[in-house]
Design an enzyme around this catalytic site. Structure first.
Site, mmCIF file in Angstrom:
data_model
loop_
_atom_site.group_PDB
_atom_site.id
_atom_site.type_symbol
_atom_site.label_atom_id
_atom_site.label_comp_id
_atom_site.label_asym_id
_atom_site.label_seq_id
_atom_site.Cartn_x
_atom_site.Cartn_y
_atom_site.Cartn_z
ATOM 1 N N CYS A 58 0.839 -1.212 0.000
ATOM 2 C CA CYS A 58 0.000 0.000 0.000
ATOM 3 C C CYS A 58 0.872 1.258 0.000
ATOM 4 O O CYS A 58 1.543 1.552 0.990
ATOM 5 C CB CYS A 58 -0.911 -0.048 1.228
ATOM 6 S SG CYS A 58 -1.744 1.496 1.625
ATOM 7 N N CYS A 61 0.108 3.812 2.733
ATOM 8 C CA CYS A 61 0.552 3.278 4.033
ATOM 9 C C CYS A 61 2.037 3.559 4.235
ATOM 10 O O CYS A 61 2.461 3.940 5.327
ATOM 11 C CB CYS A 61 0.318 1.767 4.106
ATOM 12 S SG CYS A 61 -1.405 1.270 3.978
#
Length: 135
Positions: A58, A61
């Site tokens: 991600c 993230c």
């Protein structure tokens, strides 16, 4: 106020100070690795906890990871930060209905009080923590 009441108040204040010192020493200055097995222990052991739900693939993230690291250092003694890899810990991710990552779950006294969804700036996270009286 009688002598016994004065002694009680003094002893209570000593215990409160000792507890605050112990809590500060036990509070890590970097995010803890959270998983399905230790999730409950971490959330209930500390007064204020922020769990970053993330995955290695991600991009957003990975963008907020350094922010989480900074906040863990800056807010040591006030908020414990943790990181939960949702790919490896699906039971906890499902329990909290994590549909988008990053999601930061905010716990106070062992109870989920709010969540932050998306890669928000550091200032936003700090303001959210303030609004919940976590800092």
């Amino acid at each position: 106020m009688d002598e016994l009441e004065i002694l009680r108040k003094k002893k209570l204040e000593e215990l409160r100070k000792r507890y605050m010192e112990d809590e500060k020493q036990e509070t890590p200055d970097k995010p803890l690795e959270v998983n399905d097995a230790n999730f409950e222990e971490i959330v209930t052991k500390h007064k204020n906890v922020a769990i970053d739900c993330w995955a290695p693939w991600c991009g957003p993230c990975l963008m907020i990871a350094p922010v989480i690291e900074e906040l863990a250092k800056e807010l040591k003694g006030k908020v414990v930060f943790g990181k939960l890899n949702v790919d490896e810990n699906q039971r906890t991710a499902m329990r909290f209905n994590i549909m988008s990552i990053p999601t930061i779950l905010l716990f106070k006294d062992g109870k989920l009080v709010d969540r932050i969804i998306g890669a928000m700036p550091k200032e936003f996270i700090v303001e959210k923590l303030k609004s919940l009286n976590m800092i």
